[in-house]
Design an enzyme around this catalytic site. Structure first.
Site, PDB file in Angstrom:
ATOM      1  N   SER A 242      18.082 -15.319  90.746  1.00 13.34           N
ATOM      2  CA  SER A 242      17.806 -14.419  89.626  1.00 13.34           C
ATOM      3  C   SER A 242      18.921 -14.319  88.589  1.00 13.34           C
ATOM      4  O   SER A 242      18.748 -13.646  87.573  1.00 13.34           O
ATOM      5  CB  SER A 242      17.479 -13.010  90.149  1.00 13.34           C
ATOM      6  OG  SER A 242      18.584 -12.440  90.804  1.00 13.34           O
ATOM      7  N   LYS A 287      18.127  -3.152  89.817  1.00 13.05           N
ATOM      8  CA  LYS A 287      19.001  -3.874  88.905  1.00 13.05           C
ATOM      9  C   LYS A 287      19.202  -3.094  87.611  1.00 13.05           C
ATOM     10  O   LYS A 287      20.302  -3.067  87.050  1.00 13.05           O
ATOM     11  CB  LYS A 287      18.435  -5.267  88.630  1.00 13.05           C
ATOM     12  CG  LYS A 287      18.443  -6.154  89.864  1.00 13.05           C
ATOM     13  CD  LYS A 287      17.880  -7.533  89.596  1.00 13.05           C
ATOM     14  CE  LYS A 287      17.974  -8.376  90.865  1.00 13.05           C
ATOM     15  NZ  LYS A 287      17.485  -9.763  90.678  1.00 13.05           N
TER      16      LYS A 287
END
Length: 345
Positions: A242, A287
């Site tokens: 990611s 996140k």
């Protein structure tokens, strides 16, 4: 009187025993869940342990400022009942079945190794995407060599391929075609460059596992910067793909004029492939929390994660929808110019 005291003691003990039992169970018994929460963030334009996160040598670099932070999700395993409850009520973490993160029957070491390989692959894809975006030349490199590959004693990750049986190798597809066109047992003469020195190796092909009639070299080809330019990523102990988008943006920022982030704090996430397409990731809400806590004002969200991101956007964090590397650069340039950028809604 003595009988009354004894009865009170018995009553007290009767009340304490369940509490003590619950305490033992709560601290000893492990639950089949893991806690997910905000993990550390890293400025891809900065340093970690004295090294540039994205280190480029052999090319002229443009000065950078501000932040282009990659974000992570923290996974906490081996929780007892009390720890799991504490994470659940914190509002900063979520509990998911352990089997979703660590599939039963798969050794933890194997899972960690797979995650680390995904991270390494994302570094290579991020480099290629940035080089293609900037229209810079590339070479074909060996990204991985299988443990039982026919090429394992001849080639190493990082070798630059020059030719196979006299035919130039200019794209990864050239190597695939050269190998698969030969039957098992054929010998290939491979010219490659290692440590700035050209070398030649003769390799006997094996049988391709999924098509025994075709030759098999056992390597994964990729692309990389044309020497003398060299790109190195210096983050360890991170898993998964990611970080690809933010790595690509850091490389673009260092190799092109101006500041992509406008000197401000931008964070984000997203996988990326060699053509610059941005893909979805997991744990977007954690996140975003990590980014906002670190000081981010703008967060780059893969388009496929927008619906989820909208539901738990931290206050003061602007969400920018991203589908490609080119789109991400355009959005950041628009923001720096005071214009609108695609939003998650």
């Amino acid at each position: 009187m003595v009988g009354g005291v004894n009865r009170r003691i018995v009553t007290l003990l009767a009340a304490l025993v369940p509490v003590l039992v619950l305490g033992v169970i709560g601290t000893v018994v492990k639950v089949p869940f893991v806690a997910l929460g905000p993990g550390p963030t890293f400025n891809t334009l900065g340093e970690v342990d004295g090294k540039q996160v994205v280190d480029v040598v052999g090319a002229e670099l443009d000065p950078t400022s501000g932040h282009l932070n990659m974000t992570t999700v923290a996974v906490r395993d081996g929780l007892n009942l009390f720890e799991a409850f504490g994470f659940w009520v914190s509002g900063q973490h979520g509990l998911v079945p352990r089997a979703e993160v660590y599939p039963p029957g798969v050794p933890r070491e194997e899972i960690d190794k797979s995650n680390q390989q995904e991270f390494k692959d994302s570094e290579g894809d991020a480099e290629v995407a940035a080089l293609h975006y900037l229209k810079l030349p590339t070479v074909v490199l060996i990204r991985n060599v299988g443990d039982d590959a026919p090429a394992k004693d001849a080639l190493r990750p990082g070798d630059e391929l020059v030719s196979v049986n006299g035919a130039p190798i200019t794209t990864p597809k050239d190597l695939v075609t050269a190998v698969s066109s030969q039957p098992p047992g054929s010998q290939l003469t491979v010219v490659f460059r290692r440590d700035n020195a050209e070398q030649t190796a003769t390799i006997t092909l094996g049988a391709r596992p999924d098509d025994p009639a075709k030759g098999y070299l056992g390597v994964t080809p990729g692309e990389g910067a044309l020497p003398p330019m060299q790109v190195t990523f210096n983050l360890a102990d991170i898993g998964g793909p990611s970080a690809g988008l933010m790595f690509s943006l850091a490389l673009v920022d260092k190799l092109s004029p101006g500041d992509l982030d406008g000197g401000k704090f931008v964070a984000g996430t997203g996988t990326i492939d060699g053509e610059g397409a941005v893909g979805p990731i997991g744990g977007i809400q954690y996140k975003m929390m990590a980014a906002r806590e670190a000081g981010a004002e703008t967060f780059l969200v893969p388009a496929a994660n927008c619906n989820e991101a909208r539901q738990r956007t931290p206050e003061g964090l602007r969400l920018v929808k991203v589908e490609t590397l080119d789109g991400a650069v355009q959005s950041l340039n628009a923001i720096n110019a005071g214009a609108e950028a695609p939003s998650c809604g």
